[in-house]
Design an enzyme around this catalytic site. Structure first.
Site, PDB file in Angstrom:
ATOM      1  N   TYR A  47       0.820  -1.205   0.000  1.00  0.00           N
ATOM      2  CA  TYR A  47       0.000   0.000   0.000  1.00  0.00           C
ATOM      3  C   TYR A  47       0.860   1.263   0.000  1.00  0.00           C
ATOM      4  O   TYR A  47       2.087   1.201   0.003  1.00  0.00           O
ATOM      5  CB  TYR A  47      -0.986  -0.054   1.163  1.00  0.00           C
ATOM      6  CG  TYR A  47      -1.933  -1.235   1.069  1.00  0.00           C
ATOM      7  CD1 TYR A  47      -2.698  -1.424  -0.079  1.00  0.00           C
ATOM      8  CD2 TYR A  47      -2.033  -2.177   2.091  1.00  0.00           C
ATOM      9  CE1 TYR A  47      -3.551  -2.517  -0.197  1.00  0.00           C
ATOM     10  CE2 TYR A  47      -2.881  -3.266   1.976  1.00  0.00           C
ATOM     11  CZ  TYR A  47      -3.642  -3.440   0.830  1.00  0.00           C
ATOM     12  OH  TYR A  47      -4.470  -4.523   0.706  1.00  0.00           O
ATOM     13  N   ARG A  62       2.845  -0.317  11.093  1.00  0.00           N
ATOM     14  CA  ARG A  62       3.084  -1.661  10.554  1.00  0.00           C
ATOM     15  C   ARG A  62       4.096  -1.490   9.429  1.00  0.00           C
ATOM     16  O   ARG A  62       3.796  -0.875   8.397  1.00  0.00           O
ATOM     17  CB  ARG A  62       1.801  -2.309  10.064  1.00  0.00           C
ATOM     18  CG  ARG A  62       1.960  -3.835   9.996  1.00  0.00           C
ATOM     19  CD  ARG A  62       0.662  -4.568  10.031  1.00  0.00           C
ATOM     20  NE  ARG A  62       0.873  -5.905  10.580  1.00  0.00           N
ATOM     21  CZ  ARG A  62       0.080  -6.932  10.329  1.00  0.00           C
ATOM     22  NH1 ARG A  62      -0.966  -6.802   9.541  1.00  0.00           N
ATOM     23  NH2 ARG A  62       0.320  -8.094  10.883  1.00  0.00           N
TER      24      ARG A  62
END
Length: 358
Positions: free
Chosen positions: A169, A214
């Site tokens: 992403y 993350r």
């Protein structure tokens, strides 16, 4: 289970054990407007009730045009906050803290026009995704959307946010120099996109509100991710949740004698160079394995995804020595279509019924 059920603390947040339910998108529960449904609320309530120490809510998008799925949860508008507050209330009533993962899909999204640090194309789910290089104005706009989302999360009652910086992403695309070919400061310093968001978020929320990330463990290699981890720690990140980065543009690695997945090796090696808490994830399939990961790698928390998807009561069952169930690794995940049709969940219930009747 010497470590798995020990309490832990991140800043002022008390966590009753070392078990975290990491972000897993509930595809079957969502709506196209990004709003929370009762199914979301009950899903997270049940996990909290099942004894998990910490929940990180699924990837929740900061921009309607940055979704990974048409039915992804959103935090791009104030109108979504009441539903999000409903999730927080349900989880807190069960005595569990909850963070929210804030996300933009970048070139891994579903729109016709996809943004990326640089022009880039790749195959995703039988579709050719083509990303256009972002302008500086677009970079700053999306950075502000992350900040606005974090402020909404604070107002909705979450205990913190996790920046989504992995799994192909947008933030991950900036980190990975094989995707990010920019020649400006956002290319010369691939961590800059995330660092500027981190600084701005921390300036807008109270000190006790957690801001973690993350992070891909191989972005594109372990040494680079260790450097990113060092930089993020210096900038005030509260924890590092280590997963895989941009698949296909990375170099996952673990020594032949390492017992677990390369992703867990990355968490172990990143833990050696930082002092903030580090989470490990990937194929941790049993309470015994979770304990072993904690013992052997020195990470602080373990992410249990599949186990808790199969059995929301995983933590309590593990602590009390009961069968926790197991993921059957179905070719197509039935949990994603409808949680109650999960074959691992059905098998666990059947075994329990048989035990009762025998």
């Amino acid at each position: 289970m010497d470590l798995l059920f020990q309490p832990f603390q991140i800043k002022n947040l008390n966590i009753k054990n070392r078990i975290c339910f990491p972000p897993v998108v509930c595809y079957s529960a969502g709506r196209e407007d990004g709003s929370v449904t009762e199914q979301h609320i009950e899903h997270y309530r049940n996990i909290a009730k099942g004894g998990t120490g910490l929940i990180i809510q699924e990837a929740t998008c900061v921009d309607k045009m940055g979704r990974l799925s048409r039915r992804q949860l959103g935090i791009w508008d104030d109108s979504q906050m009441d539903g999000l507050s409903g999730i927080v209330k349900a989880v807190h009533e069960e005595g569990c803290p909850i963070l929210i993962q804030i996300h933009h899909a970048g070139v891994a999204g579903v729109e016709e026009e996809l943004l990326c640090p640089s022009n880039y194309r790749f195959q995703k789910n039988e579709r050719q995704n083509i990303g256009r290089e972002m302008t500086i104005e677009e970079i700053h706009k999306i950075q502000q959307e992350f900040v606005d989302a974090a402020v909404r999360a604070y107002k909705a009652g979450y205990d913190g946010v996790e920046l989504h910086g992995c799994h192909q992403y947008l933030m991950c695309e900036f980190f990975n120099s094989r995707v990010n070919k920019r020649t400006d400061e956002y290319g010369k310093h691939p961590e800059r996109f995330a660092v500027e968001i981190l600084r701005a978020v921390k300036a807008c929320v109270p000190q006790e509100f957690l801001v973690g990330i993350r992070l891909g463990g191989f972005e594109p290699d372990l040494e680079t991710s260790q450097r990113f981890a060092n930089t993020l720690e210096k900038e005030g990140i509260d924890f590092l949740d280590i997963s895989y980065g941009f698949s296909g543009e990375d170099e996952p690695y673990a020594p032949d004698d390492f017992m677990f997945q390369p992703c867990i090796y990355a968490a172990q090696e990143i833990k050696k160079v930082v002092s903030v808490p580090v989470f490990a994830v990937n194929s941790i399939m049993s309470p015994e394995m979770a304990e072993e990961v904690l013992q052997k790698t020195n990470v602080d928390l373990v992410d249990i995804a599949r186990g808790i998807m199969v059995n929301p009561n995983w933590a309590k069952d593990a602590q009390e020595g009961r069968d926790t169930g197991r993921c059957l690794h179905c070719r197509e995940c039935s949990w994603s279509r409808d949680m109650e049709t999960c074959k691992g969940r059905i098998l666990l219930e059947r075994r329990r019924e048989n035990k009762k009747s025998s």
